[in-house]
Design an enzyme around this catalytic site. Structure first.
Site, short mmCIF file in Angstrom:
data_model
loop_
_atom_site.label_atom_id
_atom_site.label_comp_id
_atom_site.label_asym_id
_atom_site.label_seq_id
_atom_site.Cartn_x
_atom_site.Cartn_y
_atom_site.Cartn_z
N TYR A 141 9.65 -2.45 -7.19
CA TYR A 141 10.46 -3.00 -6.10
C TYR A 141 11.89 -2.47 -6.13
O TYR A 141 12.54 -2.37 -5.10
CB TYR A 141 10.51 -4.53 -6.17
CG TYR A 141 9.41 -5.24 -5.41
CD1 TYR A 141 8.08 -4.97 -5.66
CD2 TYR A 141 9.73 -6.20 -4.45
CE1 TYR A 141 7.08 -5.64 -4.97
CE2 TYR A 141 8.74 -6.87 -3.76
CZ TYR A 141 7.41 -6.58 -4.02
OH TYR A 141 6.43 -7.25 -3.35
N LYS A 191 -2.02 -2.24 -15.58
CA LYS A 191 -2.94 -1.13 -15.27
C LYS A 191 -2.78 -0.10 -16.39
O LYS A 191 -2.48 1.09 -16.15
CB LYS A 191 -2.60 -0.57 -13.87
CG LYS A 191 -3.57 0.46 -13.34
CD LYS A 191 -4.94 -0.08 -12.99
CE LYS A 191 -5.87 1.07 -12.61
NZ LYS A 191 -7.30 0.64 -12.55
N ASP A 223 -7.15 -4.43 -11.41
CA ASP A 223 -8.31 -4.38 -10.50
C ASP A 223 -9.36 -5.42 -10.92
O ASP A 223 -9.90 -6.14 -10.08
CB ASP A 223 -8.91 -2.96 -10.42
CG ASP A 223 -9.10 -2.30 -11.77
OD1 ASP A 223 -8.66 -2.85 -12.80
OD2 ASP A 223 -9.71 -1.20 -11.80
N ASP A 247 2.99 -9.93 -6.69
CA ASP A 247 3.07 -10.15 -5.25
C ASP A 247 1.67 -10.18 -4.66
O ASP A 247 1.30 -11.09 -3.91
CB ASP A 247 3.89 -9.02 -4.61
CG ASP A 247 3.95 -9.15 -3.10
OD1 ASP A 247 4.22 -10.26 -2.62
OD2 ASP A 247 3.69 -8.14 -2.40
N ASP A 251 -0.83 -13.77 -3.46
CA ASP A 251 -1.43 -13.99 -2.14
C ASP A 251 -2.93 -14.23 -2.29
O ASP A 251 -3.50 -15.10 -1.64
CB ASP A 251 -1.20 -12.79 -1.21
CG ASP A 251 0.03 -12.96 -0.33
OD1 ASP A 251 1.00 -13.59 -0.80
OD2 ASP A 251 0.02 -12.47 0.82
C1 IPM Z 1 6.88 -12.65 -1.56
C2 IPM Z 1 7.06 -11.79 -0.34
C3 IPM Z 1 8.23 -10.84 -0.57
C4 IPM Z 1 7.89 -9.96 -1.75
C5 IPM Z 1 8.61 -9.99 0.66
C6 IPM Z 1 8.88 -10.85 1.87
C7 IPM Z 1 9.78 -9.09 0.36
O1 IPM Z 1 5.88 -11.12 -0.04
O2 IPM Z 1 7.82 -13.36 -1.93
O3 IPM Z 1 5.78 -12.62 -2.12
O4 IPM Z 1 7.22 -8.92 -1.58
O5 IPM Z 1 8.30 -10.29 -2.85
MG MG Z 2 4.22 -11.69 -1.23
#
Ligand code: IPM
Ligand code: MG
Length: 361
Positions: A141, A191, A223, A247, A251
């Site tokens: 990042y 990884k 993975d 990240d 999700d």
């Molecule tokens: C998160 C989001 C952020 C990230 C974005 C909005 C920059 O996806 O907090 O998970 O990638 O960290």
């Molecule tokens: Mg995110």
């Protein structure tokens, strides 16, 4: 107690979900006799509109002076065509870096009454209780060099996945400390079969583990981890991972709970300031529709009380209220699955949870 909180509502549904959480915080203050002073500042798209930058200096300065930062969400399609240096997301990354918030805690807990709203089979997810510890201010990042150039005669673009030893050590330490208060299991995800930076990560994490002999450490390739998370999620207790992998995996993990609208997060530094925000994005298409789930943000307020303001009992009051409202069958659209449940909007869900806090003693 008096506390000062900087509120960054941000873009899209950010303001709506923050407003719901403020109702709960108000109820907590009344019940426990605290005074919170709120200041508001701009971040993300709304800051670009007013100041031309996603993170105005004033916002960062105010954040540094506050006891905690409470954030909604940033981003909107309408900024997609902007120079990448001033995209709304840059505001979020900037404040994380600016406040040194290297440790991102993302708990994934399954509410008993929502077991059936997960797309996964009930017996797979019943009792799942995971916390993802994501490194937040390093890795690909922020890695340099990055950019675009010409290589072998054609346009080329690149980023760098890079970690310093101190960065890996401090986030690993957080994971082991958290594990000591839970089931004493850390799964570090990397990884290492391909990436040098991952082999380095693994070496340092293994070294930090020596200070925590009671904690069981396992390493897993990312993975495989992505598969294991939906195949056998109960095997995980604390997941430790880098910025990018965290990240993506967080999700994915949100699906276990039934909705991304349920997942809170805390971003912590070595110092006193923490920032608290839902894991979900700004969902601009849903703005103003009173549809989205405010629970992720309300639980982020609970995390703020617990980790940011040292008020564990007050945090529990919010968590209990969320539990009870769900037990009574109230659901926003994302978790509404059965005909006997009561479908409510964003604002009503906020009211119900705040009322529960006030009524319970
Ligand atoms: C998160 C989001 C952020 C990230 C974005 C909005 C920059 O996806 O907090 O998970 O990638 O960290
Ligand atoms: Mg995110």
């Amino acid at each position: 107690m008096n506390k000062s909180i900087l509120v960054l509502k941000g873009d899209g549904i950010g303001p709506e979900v923050i407003d719901q959480a403020l109702k709960s915080l108000k109820a907590v203050c009344k019940k426990f006799n605290h005074r919170f002073e709120y200041q508001e500042a701009l971040i993300g798209g709304v800051a670009i509109d007013k100041f031309g930058v996603p993170l105005p200096e004033e916002t960062l300065e105010l954040a540094k002076k506050s006891d905690a930062v409470f954030l909604g969400a940033v981003g909107d399609w309408k900024y997609d065509k902007l120079d990448p240096a001033i995209r709304p997301e840059k505001g979020l990354l900037g404040i994380r870096k600016g406040l040194g918030l290297f440790a991102n805690l993302r708990p994934v807990k399954i509410f008993d009454e929502l077991v059936s709203s997960s797309p996964l089979k009930e017996d797979l997810i019943e009792g799942v209780d995971i916390i993802i510890i994501r490194e937040l201010t390093g890795g690909i990042y922020f890695g340099e060099p990055k950019g675009e150039g010409i290589k072998d005669g054609e346009r080329t673009s690149f980023n760098t996945m890079i970690y310093k030893e101190s960065e890996v050590r401090r986030i690993a330490k957080v994971a082991f400390e958290v594990a000591m208060k839970r089931n004493k299991k850390v799964c570090s995800i990397d990884k290492a079969n391909v990436l040098d930076v991952s082999r380095f990560w693994r070496e340092i994490v293994t070294d930090v583990a020596k200070d925590y002999p009671q904690v069981e450490l396992l390493h897993m390739y990312v993975d495989n981890a992505a598969m294991q998370l939906v195949l056998r999620p109960k095997q995980f207790d604390v997941i430790l991972t880098s910025n990018l992998f965290g990240d993506i995996l967080s999700d994915e993990a949100s699906v276990l709970s039934g909705s991304l609208g349920l997942l809170p997060s805390a971003s912590l530094s070595d110092g006193k300031i923490g920032m608290f925000e839902p894991c979900h994005g700004s969902a601009p298409d849903f703005k103003g529709l009173d549809k989205l789930n405010p629970i992720a943000t309300i639980l982020s307020a609970a995390m703020m009380l617990k980790y940011g303001l040292d008020m564990p009992e007050e945090a529990k009051a919010i968590e209990n209220a969320v539990d009870k409202v769900l037990k009574q069958g109230y659901r926003t659209e994302d978790i509404f699955k059965k005909p006997n449940e009561k479908l409510v909007g964003t604002s009503k869900m906020g009211d119900l949870i705040a009322e529960k806090i006030s009524k319970d003693n």
